[in-house]
Design a protein around this motif. Sequence first.
Motif, short mmCIF file in Angstrom:
data_model
loop_
_atom_site.label_atom_id
_atom_site.label_comp_id
_atom_site.label_asym_id
_atom_site.label_seq_id
_atom_site.Cartn_x
_atom_site.Cartn_y
_atom_site.Cartn_z
N LEU A 74 -18.16 30.54 18.85
CA LEU A 74 -19.19 31.01 17.92
C LEU A 74 -19.73 32.38 18.32
O LEU A 74 -19.94 33.26 17.49
CB LEU A 74 -20.32 29.99 17.82
N LEU A 75 -19.97 32.57 19.61
CA LEU A 75 -20.52 33.84 20.08
C LEU A 75 -19.46 34.94 20.09
O LEU A 75 -19.77 36.11 19.90
CB LEU A 75 -21.13 33.68 21.46
N ASN A 76 -18.22 34.57 20.32
CA ASN A 76 -17.15 35.57 20.37
C ASN A 76 -16.83 36.08 18.97
O ASN A 76 -16.30 37.18 18.82
CB ASN A 76 -15.90 34.97 21.02
N GLY A 77 -17.14 35.33 17.94
CA GLY A 77 -16.91 35.78 16.56
C GLY A 77 -17.71 37.06 16.28
O GLY A 77 -17.23 37.98 15.63
N GLY A 78 -18.93 37.12 16.79
CA GLY A 78 -19.74 38.34 16.63
C GLY A 78 -19.15 39.50 17.39
O GLY A 78 -19.19 40.64 16.94
N ALA A 79 -18.58 39.21 18.56
CA ALA A 79 -17.95 40.27 19.35
C ALA A 79 -16.70 40.79 18.63
O ALA A 79 -16.43 41.99 18.65
CB ALA A 79 -17.60 39.76 20.73
N THR A 121 -16.20 40.81 15.40
CA THR A 121 -16.69 41.61 14.28
C THR A 121 -17.16 42.97 14.76
O THR A 121 -16.87 43.99 14.13
CB THR A 121 -17.83 40.88 13.56
N ALA A 122 -17.86 42.99 15.88
CA ALA A 122 -18.32 44.26 16.43
C ALA A 122 -17.14 45.14 16.82
O ALA A 122 -17.16 46.36 16.61
CB ALA A 122 -19.23 44.01 17.63
N GLN A 123 -16.09 44.54 17.38
CA GLN A 123 -14.90 45.30 17.76
C GLN A 123 -14.22 45.88 16.51
O GLN A 123 -13.80 47.03 16.52
CB GLN A 123 -13.92 44.41 18.53
N LYS A 124 -14.14 45.10 15.45
CA LYS A 124 -13.55 45.60 14.20
C LYS A 124 -14.38 46.74 13.63
O LYS A 124 -13.84 47.73 13.13
CB LYS A 124 -13.44 44.47 13.18
N LEU A 125 -15.71 46.60 13.70
CA LEU A 125 -16.58 47.67 13.21
C LEU A 125 -16.41 48.94 14.03
O LEU A 125 -16.40 50.05 13.48
CB LEU A 125 -18.03 47.21 13.22
N ARG A 126 -16.29 48.79 15.36
CA ARG A 126 -16.07 49.97 16.22
C ARG A 126 -14.75 50.64 15.86
O ARG A 126 -14.65 51.87 15.83
CB ARG A 126 -16.07 49.55 17.69
N GLN A 127 -13.73 49.84 15.60
CA GLN A 127 -12.43 50.39 15.25
C GLN A 127 -12.49 51.13 13.92
O GLN A 127 -11.96 52.24 13.78
CB GLN A 127 -11.39 49.27 15.18
#
Length: 143
Positions: free
Chosen positions: A28-33, A35-41
Amino acid sequence: MEQGNINWVLAIACLLAGVGIGALGYHLLNGGARTAQKLRQRLAERDRELSELRTGLGEHFERAEGLLDALLANGQSLQQEMHDSAARFGSSQPRKPDFQQADETSDDVNAPRDYADGNRGTLSEDFGLKSRGEESPAQPPRY
């Protein structure tokens, strides 16, 4: 079952439950990470596109400036050629048109009128109607 075996079974069950809860929490917590990685990309990709557009825009302005300089140089060479040709053929130098003089001569033009000549205009009730004594073919009103 003995007391010691129950403690071991309970400890193993708690360990398995803790591992399961930990895995669920990580998921559950890694899902946010993720998403954040995709946004950074995506942000890095947009930044790269923006820098390419800026570079292209700079090149466009440089090319336009070069074309403008060439146009000005051609205009000056054309003007010099006209002066040389006029001097060679013995005529006077070509003159530039005087637009201020043309504006001064156009002051005598009358403003348009929105009424007919005479004391009765196009808005009068009997405009365009003939009296009973005159027998002529009817004509449509003038606009």
